[in-house]
Enzyme design. Sequence first.
Site, PDB file in Angstrom:
ATOM      1  N   PRO A 299       0.511 -20.712  30.865  1.00 30.14           N
ATOM      2  CA  PRO A 299       0.709 -21.334  29.488  1.00 30.14           C
ATOM      3  C   PRO A 299       1.716 -20.248  28.233  1.00 30.14           C
ATOM      4  CG  PRO A 299      -1.389 -21.405  29.548  1.00 30.14           C
ATOM      5  CD  PRO A 299      -0.997 -21.299  30.829  1.00 30.14           C
ATOM      6  N   VAL A 300       2.848 -21.021  27.704  1.00 29.73           N
ATOM      7  CA  VAL A 300       3.691 -19.317  26.636  1.00 29.73           C
ATOM      8  C   VAL A 300       2.558 -19.749  25.343  1.00 29.73           C
ATOM      9  CG1 VAL A 300       5.488 -19.235  26.175  1.00 29.73           C
ATOM     10  CG2 VAL A 300       5.848 -19.850  28.376  1.00 29.73           C
TER      11      VAL A 300
ATOM     12  N   ALA B  84      -0.462 -18.685  24.262  1.00 27.82           N
ATOM     13  CA  ALA B  84      -1.425 -19.656  24.480  1.00 27.82           C
ATOM     14  C   ALA B  84      -2.386 -18.534  24.521  1.00 27.82           C
ATOM     15  CB  ALA B  84      -1.313 -20.506  25.463  1.00 27.82           C
ATOM     16  N   GLY B  85      -2.182 -17.816  24.399  1.00 30.82           N
ATOM     17  CA  GLY B  85      -3.368 -15.996  24.527  1.00 30.82           C
ATOM     18  C   GLY B  85      -3.622 -15.847  25.721  1.00 30.82           C
TER      19      GLY B  85
ATOM     20  N   GLY C  75      -2.117 -14.193  28.559  1.00 32.91           N
ATOM     21  CA  GLY C  75      -0.920 -12.830  28.958  1.00 32.91           C
ATOM     22  C   GLY C  75       0.238 -13.532  29.147  1.00 32.91           C
ATOM     23  N   SER C  76       0.845 -14.485  28.628  1.00 30.77           N
ATOM     24  CA  SER C  76       2.541 -14.680  30.013  1.00 30.77           C
ATOM     25  C   SER C  76       3.241 -14.132  29.794  1.00 30.77           C
ATOM     26  CB  SER C  76       2.700 -16.210  29.101  1.00 30.77           C
ATOM     27  OG  SER C  76       2.894 -16.028  28.011  1.00 30.77           O
TER      28      SER C  76
ATOM     29  N   ALA D 113       2.716 -10.712  29.601  1.00 29.81           N
ATOM     30  CA  ALA D 113       2.607  -9.102  30.343  1.00 29.81           C
ATOM     31  C   ALA D 113       2.610  -9.928  31.757  1.00 29.81           C
ATOM     32  CB  ALA D 113       1.481  -9.086  30.038  1.00 29.81           C
ATOM     33  N   ALA D 114       1.891 -11.236  32.606  1.00 30.53           N
ATOM     34  CA  ALA D 114       1.956 -11.837  34.020  1.00 30.53           C
ATOM     35  C   ALA D 114       3.432 -10.743  34.477  1.00 30.53           C
ATOM     36  CB  ALA D 114       1.802 -12.996  33.631  1.00 30.53           C
TER      37      ALA D 114
ATOM     38  N   ASP E 247      -3.214  -6.473  27.292  1.00 28.88           N
ATOM     39  CA  ASP E 247      -2.885  -7.724  28.289  1.00 28.88           C
ATOM     40  C   ASP E 247      -2.161  -7.072  29.658  1.00 28.88           C
ATOM     41  OD1 ASP E 247      -3.574  -9.682  26.544  1.00 28.88           O
ATOM     42  OD2 ASP E 247      -1.610 -10.749  26.537  1.00 28.88           O
TER      43      ASP E 247
HETATM   44  O1  PMV Z   1      -2.663 -13.413  22.334  1.00 33.11           O
HETATM   45  P1  PMV Z   1      -2.883 -13.120  23.680  1.00 33.11           P
HETATM   46  O2  PMV Z   1      -3.938 -13.305  24.734  1.00 33.11           O
HETATM   47  O3  PMV Z   1      -1.887 -11.778  23.650  1.00 33.11           O
HETATM   48  O4  PMV Z   1      -3.672 -11.279  22.983  1.00 33.11           O
HETATM   49  C1  PMV Z   1      -3.859 -10.778  21.860  1.00 33.11           C
HETATM   50  C2  PMV Z   1      -4.839  -9.878  21.544  1.00 33.11           C
HETATM   51  C3  PMV Z   1      -5.129  -9.138  20.205  1.00 33.11           C
HETATM   52  O5  PMV Z   1      -6.063  -8.485  20.544  1.00 33.11           O
HETATM   53  C4  PMV Z   1      -4.405  -9.670  19.107  1.00 33.11           C
HETATM   54  C5  PMV Z   1      -3.279  -8.427  19.839  1.00 33.11           C
HETATM   55  C6  PMV Z   1      -4.055  -7.205  21.278  1.00 33.11           C
HETATM   56  O6  PMV Z   1      -3.160  -6.999  21.174  1.00 33.11           O
HETATM   57  O7  PMV Z   1      -4.827  -6.871  21.648  1.00 33.11           O
END
Ligand code: PMV
Length: 309
Positions: free
Chosen positions: A95-96, A98-99, A101-102, A104-105, A146
């Site tokens: 999922p984009v 959404a935390g 890592g879309s 980076a994947a 990520d």
């Molecule tokens: O939102 P995500 O899954 O890309 O996670 C970000 C994590 C943070 O600690 C908020 C930012 C980072 O660069 O580590």
Amino acid sequence: MRASAPGKIILFGEHAVVYGQPAIAVPVNEVHADVSISPSARNGIWMKAPAVGLSGELEALPPSQPVAQLIRTVLAEWNIQSPPNLEILIESTVPVAAGMGSGAAVSVALIRALAGSLGHSANDEEVNRLAFEAERLHHATPSGIDNTVITYGRAVYYMKGQPLAPLKVARPITLVIGDTGVGASTKEAVTDVRRQRDAEPAKWDVLFAQAGDIARSARENLASGEWQKLGPLMNQNHALLVQMTVSSPELDRLVQAARDAGALGAKMSGGGRGGNMIALVSGSAARVADALSNSGARRVITTTVPATR
Ligand code: PMV
């Protein structure tokens, strides 16, 4: 040539990790980005990412388009001045915004597929470094967690700028991941946290340090197999993230629903203000998964973090 990369979820330490504290993240293999590259009959490097409506030839895409930028960086790094004609198809179930890592994947799968197509042997360290360059285009100041967890495809204990520390997981743990369905920009959350932190550094550095202590305790508990102790640590980490203003009513509701359904602990995960939360369960995950769906989660994923040696 085809390459895949998993999604990821942060177990402990998001945001604090940007300020040098440790964080723990695990790959989520139930979702993945897939990139396939084949020779093209037409001139140029043609890209297609139907999920995000991207379609076109590299030179015709805006220079700031992240995928186009990554391809240019990779070609320059590998000194490839006249690349062959290629068709690149990017598909992803991560999922984009959404935390998970879309971005980076997609980067990791794309770098590996390009390496295969162009006859360049890229080891994990090189893939990770290039994927970090791409992350820098998305985030203001990415910690690098990520790209690292996704490149290596295993649980990591991560500290910015430090060599990758192996994370021992003595017993497998089961996580239920609930998506609020609310899209949220990590860049905005990170920028907003920085603004608040710069205004009151002493207060914020205490919050970050507390999150760091939680991540350190969690590492010990994972290594000793006392995984039940992770539940309360997740709850404490969530409370800190609430204080950091990065939770949201939707995240808090799902976190509460998971706890009420018997989860050992639950917290938001990633940049916050939307996106996903995670819950630690013992035994059957179904009850917590159902509770999350009934409380409005758009998507629920159950994943197991395997034991490592
Ligand atoms: O939102 P995500 O899954 O890309 O996670 C970000 C994590 C943070 O600690 C908020 C930012 C980072 O660069 O580590």
